[in-house]
Motif scaffolding. Structure first.
Motif, PDB file in Angstrom:
ATOM      1  N   SER A 108       0.840  -1.192   0.000  1.00  0.00           N
ATOM      2  CA  SER A 108       0.000   0.000   0.000  1.00  0.00           C
ATOM      3  C   SER A 108       0.879   1.246   0.000  1.00  0.00           C
ATOM      4  CB  SER A 108      -0.898   0.012   1.243  1.00  0.00           C
ATOM      5  OG  SER A 108      -1.386   1.314   1.447  1.00  0.00           O
ATOM      6  N   LEU A 109       0.690   2.075  -1.040  1.00  0.00           N
ATOM      7  CA  LEU A 109       1.478   3.301  -1.134  1.00  0.00           C
ATOM      8  C   LEU A 109       1.148   4.258  -0.002  1.00  0.00           C
ATOM      9  CD1 LEU A 109       1.591   4.201  -4.887  1.00  0.00           C
ATOM     10  CD2 LEU A 109       3.419   4.466  -3.250  1.00  0.00           C
ATOM     11  N   ASN A 110      -0.102   4.197   0.422  1.00  0.00           N
ATOM     12  CA  ASN A 110      -0.504   5.096   1.501  1.00  0.00           C
ATOM     13  C   ASN A 110       0.270   4.773   2.772  1.00  0.00           C
ATOM     14  OD1 ASN A 110      -2.533   6.362  -0.093  1.00  0.00           O
ATOM     15  ND2 ASN A 110      -3.608   4.414   0.034  1.00  0.00           N
ATOM     16  N   VAL A 111       0.383   3.461   3.051  1.00  0.00           N
ATOM     17  CA  VAL A 111       1.129   3.055   4.238  1.00  0.00           C
ATOM     18  C   VAL A 111       2.603   3.412   4.066  1.00  0.00           C
ATOM     19  CG1 VAL A 111       1.784   1.073   5.673  1.00  0.00           C
ATOM     20  CG2 VAL A 111      -0.549   1.240   4.792  1.00  0.00           C
ATOM     21  N   THR A 112       3.154   3.170   2.870  1.00  0.00           N
ATOM     22  CA  THR A 112       4.558   3.512   2.616  1.00  0.00           C
ATOM     23  C   THR A 112       4.794   5.006   2.846  1.00  0.00           C
ATOM     24  OG1 THR A 112       4.704   1.765   0.976  1.00  0.00           O
ATOM     25  CG2 THR A 112       6.402   3.458   0.861  1.00  0.00           C
ATOM     26  N   LEU A 113       3.908   5.842   2.291  1.00  0.00           N
ATOM     27  CA  LEU A 113       4.079   7.294   2.439  1.00  0.00           C
ATOM     28  C   LEU A 113       4.013   7.704   3.908  1.00  0.00           C
ATOM     29  CD1 LEU A 113       1.872   8.542  -0.525  1.00  0.00           C
ATOM     30  CD2 LEU A 113       4.290   9.085  -0.197  1.00  0.00           C
ATOM     31  N   ARG A 114       3.004   7.186   4.601  1.00  0.00           N
ATOM     32  CA  ARG A 114       2.827   7.594   6.002  1.00  0.00           C
ATOM     33  C   ARG A 114       4.036   7.208   6.830  1.00  0.00           C
ATOM     34  NH1 ARG A 114      -3.137   5.033   6.028  1.00  0.00           N
ATOM     35  NH2 ARG A 114      -4.196   6.715   4.940  1.00  0.00           N
ATOM     36  N   LYS A 115       4.524   5.988   6.597  1.00  0.00           N
ATOM     37  CA  LYS A 115       5.600   5.506   7.451  1.00  0.00           C
ATOM     38  C   LYS A 115       6.958   6.076   7.042  1.00  0.00           C
ATOM     39  CE  LYS A 115       5.333   1.365   8.844  1.00  0.00           C
ATOM     40  NZ  LYS A 115       5.035  -0.006   9.216  1.00  0.00           N
ATOM     41  N   THR A 116       7.223   6.156   5.752  1.00  0.00           N
ATOM     42  CA  THR A 116       8.527   6.673   5.316  1.00  0.00           C
ATOM     43  C   THR A 116       8.674   8.138   5.708  1.00  0.00           C
ATOM     44  OG1 THR A 116       8.358   5.181   3.446  1.00  0.00           O
ATOM     45  CG2 THR A 116      10.091   6.829   3.335  1.00  0.00           C
TER      46      THR A 116
END
Ligand code: NAD
Length: 509
Positions: A108-116
């Motif tokens: 999930s890109l959303n999870v990647t963005l939030r976490k990164t």
């Protein structure tokens, strides 16, 4: 990844004279990275950007691409390095929804963005607009503050045996402190009266217990704000039944994900919700809904979620007056009965419009305020200024045992037989087998034959004298277990912290 780079908007805000330093540069634009997204993303983004332009928001928009097309160009995360560079430079991302492949493909890109990007606080206001948008809960106005980086969303999952898979739930003290403090600071800044904490600490005593403990530590520092804790199951039931009992809710990641959709839905429509994802050096703003592929390209999608996310963005980048103008025009449009099909209701709506016509109707109302709904007021609103979390004093940590997880599938799955092998493995090592559990239920000693057993066994070893053990003892034990022909699949060390057990006790301990 994002460490020292100051977000561009901070620099530009200083240059624009909002800090009182340089009024001559007042026309400087605020840089914002924009991702149009998938499905309905491009059309709702188009509507939102046209509106922001009409509102003379003073934004320098820098478009980047993310998602399937980027993934297919060979970037496994679905994001190109240039997109990261842009977000790091601007510090602000306005994002359309992105389709997440199910059961495979990129994460999930959303999870990647939030976490990164370290976007630890997900803020979702859930507001009812009754009677203009039908809601079973007139007057509902709840803000969900969801922890955005931890919990089961670490995405650390393993298949350990033929029958059992596992997902790690990680909760950290600094993570709890940041989000709980954010919730109280938000409540203070927005004149909210109460912060409710939702956890399941009656079952997950260590992880959710930590979240609740930190909440109890921080809450008294805000004596003017009421606080309470709910076990998530009954809390969620109450939220769905009497949402007006709640004001701000702070909760770990997974519960927040589920609760915020429920809360948004019962306001009248998920299509109306915007959200902010806030971190120390970057922030991302998006609608709460997904890419709605079945209605994409038809000019029927409601752009309100993204528009309201943009309102949150405008306050975040220090443009509260534009945020107020856009929000009030939006409220007035809703009040005037100009509605997209998802919220159109012949008994209250006056005009059924498409995505772009809705944005046009809104632009025509810039400068107007609602007559019945409460007008938005963002005068003097600034991004929350949170104190840095102080590292807690390091407790004394002592190793006192080990849980060895074993994949074992002998006929009959009799724990007594497994115990014989394991007792012999521990002999002369100064350790003893204390118990065996299967899916958390004690099956040795004194298990019940009725207990269903899978092929996944947790075998607890402690020192013979009840004192500390060494890493050498643990590795020697694992060597012996392997030589017995047993398949150990993971270990979890049993540690005490300042003498307090840092592990869950088995039944009967
Ligand atoms: P969805 O939110 O896209 O759609 C759910 C329902 O709501 C559908 O009936 C849809 O037509 C309707 N809907 C959603 N937004 C609307 C709008 N603005 N106007 C009118 N109707 C609207 O949820 P889904 O179908 O579960 O997910 C579709 C895709 O979106 C999936 O790939 C999912 O992973 C992704 N997704 C992305 C985000 C994000 O980018 N933040 C969030 C959620 C889901």
């Amino acid at each position: 990844m994002i460490s020292t780079l100051a977000p561009a908007y901070a620099v530009e805000n200083a240059a624009s004279g909002r800090d009182g330093s340089c009024p001559s540069a007042a026309a400087a634009k605020t840089a914002v990275t924009v991702v149009r997204g998938d499905g309905i993303g491009p059309e709702i983004m188009e509507a939102t950007l046209r509106l922001l332009e009409a509102a003379q928001a003073g934004l320098d928009l820098r478009q980047v691409e993310m998602g399937k097309a980027v993934y297919e160009r060979g970037h496994s995360a679905g994001i190109e390095p240039s997109a990261w560079d842009s977000i790091r430079q601007t510090g602000v991302l306005l994002k359309g929804p992105i389709t997440t492949p199910q059961g495979g493909g990129y994460k999930s890109l959303n999870v990647t963005l939030r976490k990164t990007l370290g976007l630890y606080a997900n803020v979702r206001p859930c507001v009812a607009y009754d009677p203009f948008v039908a809601s079973r809960f007139p007057g509902m106005d709840v803000v969900i503050v969801r922890e955005n980086e931890e919990d089961t969303y670490a995405g650390i999952e393993h298949r350990q045996t033929a029958e059992v898979t596992q997902c790690l739930k990680l909760i950290s003290r600094p993570g709890c402190e940041r989000i709980v403090r954010y919730a109280f600071e938000y409540a203070k800044a927005y004149g909210r009266k109460k912060v409710s904490c939702f956890t399941k600490d009656n079952i997950m005593k260590a992880t959710d217990g930590l979240f609740h403990k930190v909440f109890d530590e921080i809450a008294p520092q805000y004596p003017d704000i009421e606080n309470e804790h709910w076990i998530i199951d009954i809390g969620a039931a109450r939220l769905a039944d009497t949402p007006n009992d709640f004001d701000v809710i702070v909760t770990p990641n997974l519960y927040g994900d589920i609760l915020s959709d429920i809360a948004a839905q019962i306001t009248g429509s998920v299509g109306l919700g915007g959200s902010a994802n806030i971190g120390p050096t970057a922030a991302m703003f998006e609608a709460i809904h997904g890419s709605a592929p079945t209605i994409a390209g038809q000019d029927v999608a409601n752009p309100s979620g993204l528009i309201l996310a943009a309102v949150q963005m405008l306050t975040h980048v220090g443009k509260p007056e534009v945020a107020e103008r856009v929000h009030n025009a939006w409220l007035r449009t809703i009040e005037d009965g100009v509605h997209t099909p998802d919220v159109y209701d012949g008994s209250v709506s006056r005009q059924r419009v498409g995505t772009q016509a809705f944005a046009d109707a809104l632009a025509e109302r810039l400068g107007e305020s609602p007559k019945k709904l409460a007008p938005a007021s963002y005068a003097g609103r600034k991004p929350l200024d949170l104190p840095a979390t102080q590292p807690a004093a390091k407790p004394k940590k002592e190793l006192v045992g080990v849980d060895v997880f074993i994949d074992w599938d002998r006929p009959g799955r009799k724990p007594e037989m497994l115990a014989i092998f394991l007792q012999s493995a521990a002999q002369h090592l100064g350790m003893k087998l204390k118990m065996i559990t299967n899916r958390g239920v004690k099956v040795w000693p004194e298990g019940l034959p009725e207990t269903f057993c899978t092929d996944h066994w947790r075998c607890r070893f402690v020192a013979l004298d009840g004192g500390p053990v060494t890493h050498g003892q643990v590795t020697a034990l694992l060597g012996r277990i392997a030589r017995q022909g047993l398949d150990f699949i993971k270990t979890e060390h049993l540690c005490t912290f300042d003498g307090q057990p840092g592990y869950s006790m088995g039944q009967g301990e």
